[in-house]
Design an enzyme around this catalytic site. Structure first.
Site, short mmCIF file in Angstrom:
data_model
loop_
_atom_site.label_atom_id
_atom_site.label_comp_id
_atom_site.label_asym_id
_atom_site.label_seq_id
_atom_site.Cartn_x
_atom_site.Cartn_y
_atom_site.Cartn_z
N ASP A 144 48.78 -58.17 57.66
CA ASP A 144 47.42 -58.67 57.48
C ASP A 144 47.40 -60.14 57.06
O ASP A 144 48.45 -60.79 56.98
CB ASP A 144 46.70 -57.77 56.44
N ASP A 204 37.49 -57.64 61.69
CA ASP A 204 37.58 -56.18 61.77
C ASP A 204 36.43 -55.58 62.57
O ASP A 204 35.28 -56.00 62.43
CB ASP A 204 37.54 -55.57 60.36
#
Ligand SMILES: *[C@@H]1O[C@H](CO)[C@@H](O)[C@H](O)[C@H]1NC(C)=O
Ligand SMILES: *[C@@H]1O[C@H](CO)[C@@H](O)[C@H](O)[C@H]1NC(C)=O
Ligand SMILES: *[C@@H]1O[C@H](CO)[C@@H](O)[C@H](O)[C@H]1NC(C)=O
Length: 483
Positions: A144, A204
């Site tokens: 991430d 996202d």
């Protein structure tokens, strides 16, 4: 010039990252979309059992990926430590259990001082973290982008930060699929393939088909200077973001459109079918995001459609590209509405065509062979426009509701009836023209009848495989496989 570039890009099946993995987009499950931080060893094992018993593993979903919130700081030697409450038997034990069931095990960290949920991050700890994952027999890393301490803003800065982990993973000697989650920042589509097996192209995803949200900040999703990729990006937002660089995916490295929302409840059946179809056709990794322990039969019959998965896992490894877009259609309450047509080559001279109806009403959509092959030559000059094709509907043979219920109830009489890619890999099935991978023949097109037409439901797709009947004309971008 451009032609030569394409030839170079697709002429070999060795990828830049060179770990031998993700020769087709990876498939699996990840807990984040449905369960967030609610992780444990039981969750992973229970999920795996259902993936197995429902046939999802054997249709291709073989990576079980644990997302954020699994760790509990570092030990005295600086190695990451699993949370002993959530994972009382440790990560090696989990990996062994998953491997015993035939799965591969994925884990998560962030290229920052902290992960997104504020657990210990891997920035400047790359070697030790890679070393401990390899010691646990981990097969996959989702990496991430939170808390990166300002080390971004220019492609080379992000490249170096992510490359440190690429080098550390490589140094372990264990092939570990490397999945970048840098949200499309710093033009990752231009450098991701050099160091990773996939790279996220946007903020996202969230469980909505097309609703704009301030948290997915870029008004024009095609704006390359979008500064806040955000967290609430709709299916249509992400499709429009990747549209200009769908060609960057290749053997060993893929555009990642983020994990699937299919089955989460925020979209209707047509919307989930459209979401799944587009992810498959754009050659995104397919990571199920729903809670598998509570799988509905409807969800199962979207996720397990082998005719659609065969497109994702196609041996040619080429994405569809957009050939048509119309924004002058009926808009919905969010001011959203458009239609798109996508087309792209499949192995052995088949062609995929998708009508995507994101307008606020059912529509009839039409295209011609000239447009379907426009990227092979404009205005009908492509040799393929003189070929004959049978047209197959890839959703026509979706598993029956009743069958899905039986499968989920564990009735084994249905177990062997579905496609099993463990037994017959997709390439083999396609070579044998397995009818489960072709869908249902609904017509034909060729030079005499060159119009393809379909009724497309609101927020839905129609997805067609054009199957070559005449042997197929040569294309400019061939793979070694075809030569
Ligand atoms: C490490 O990189 C080298 C050079 O690209 C490659 O040949 C090798 O397969 C890689 N090893 C692993 C485990 O990824
Ligand atoms: C798929 O095939 C494999 C290998 O033959 C077998 O072990 C597995 O049980 C099959 N899966 C299903 C769902 O039938
Ligand atoms: C076209 O499809 C046929 C089966 O319909 C197959 O036998 C043939 O190899 C394909 N042509 C090419 C050039 O791959």
């Amino acid at each position: 010039m451009l032609l030569l570039l394409f030839q170079a890009l697709f002429s070999k099946s060795v990828s830049a990252v060179n770990n031998g993995l993700a020769q087709t987009p990876q498939m699996g499950w990840n807990n984040w979309n449905s369960l967030g931080c609610d992780v444990s060893q039981d969750l992973l094992l229970d999920t795996s059992r259902v993936l197995l018993s429902s046939g999802l593993k054997d249709v291709g979903y073989n990576y079980v990926v644990l997302d954020d919130c699994w760790s509990d700081g570092r030990d005295n030697d600086g190695y990451l430590r699993p949370d002993a409450t959530k994972f009382p038997r440790g990560m090696k034990w989990v990996a062994d259990k998953l491997h015993d069931m035939g799965f591969l095990f994925g884990m998560y960290s962030s290229a920052g001082e902290l992960t997104c949920a504020r657990y210990e991050g891997s920035l400047d700890h790359e070697e030790k973290d890679a070393e401990i994952w390899a010691a646990w027999d981990v097969d996959y890393l989702k990496y991430d982008n939170c808390y990166h301490m300002g080390r971004f803003g220019y492609p080379e800065i992000s490249f170096n930060r992510y490359n440190n982990m690429a080098k550390a993973l490589n140094a372990t000697g264990r092939p570990i699929l490397y999945s970048l989650c840098s949200w499309g920042e710093d033009y990752v589509h231009t450098w991701g393939m050099s160091i990773a097996n996939s790279w996220r192209v946007s903020g996202d995803i969230y469980d909505h088909f097309n609703r704009p949200d301030a948290l997915c900040a870029c008004d024009d999703p095609r704006d390359p200077h979008c500064v806040a990729p955000g967290t609430h990006c709709s299916v249509m937002n992400i499709i429009n973001k990747v549209a200009p660089y769908v060609d960057r995916g290749q053997f060993g490295g893929w555009n990642d459109l983020d994990m699937l929302e299919v089955g989460q409840g925020g979209m209707d059946d047509e919307e989930y079918k459209a979401h799944f179809s587009m992810w498959a056709a754009l050659k995104s990794p397919l990571l199920i995001g729903a809670d598998i322990r509570r799988l509905s039969s409807k969800t199962l019959t979207i996720l397990n459609n082998p005719a659609v998965i065969a497109v994702n896992q196609d041996p040619l490894g080429r994405s569809v590209a957009q050939i048509y877009r119309d924004q002058h259609v009926k808009k919905d309450k969010y001011g959203q509405g458009e239609t798109q047509i996508w087309s792209g080559p499949l192995w052995r001279h088949d062609q995929l065509v998708i009508f995507l109806n994101a307008a606020d009403e059912d529509l009839e959509m039409t295209t011609t062979l000239n447009d379907v092959f426009i990227h092979e030559g404009p205005e009908g000059s492509a040799p393929q426009t003189r070929d004959e094709f049978d047209v197959y509907d890839l959703w026509a043979d979706r598993m029956e509701h009743h069958t899905a219920e039986q499968v989920l109830a564990g009735n084994h009489q249905y177990k062997n009836s579905w496609y099993n890619s463990t037994q017959t890999p997709y390439k083999e099935g396609l070579a044998k023209a397995d009818p489960r991978l072709l869908g249902k023949r609904v017509g034909s097109v060729g030079p005499k009848h060159n119009v393809l037409r379909a009724n497309v439901p609101r927020h839905g797709v129609r997805m067609f495989r054009l199957r070559n009947l005449t042997g197929g004309s040569p294309r400019y971008a061939m793979t070694k496989d075809e030569l």
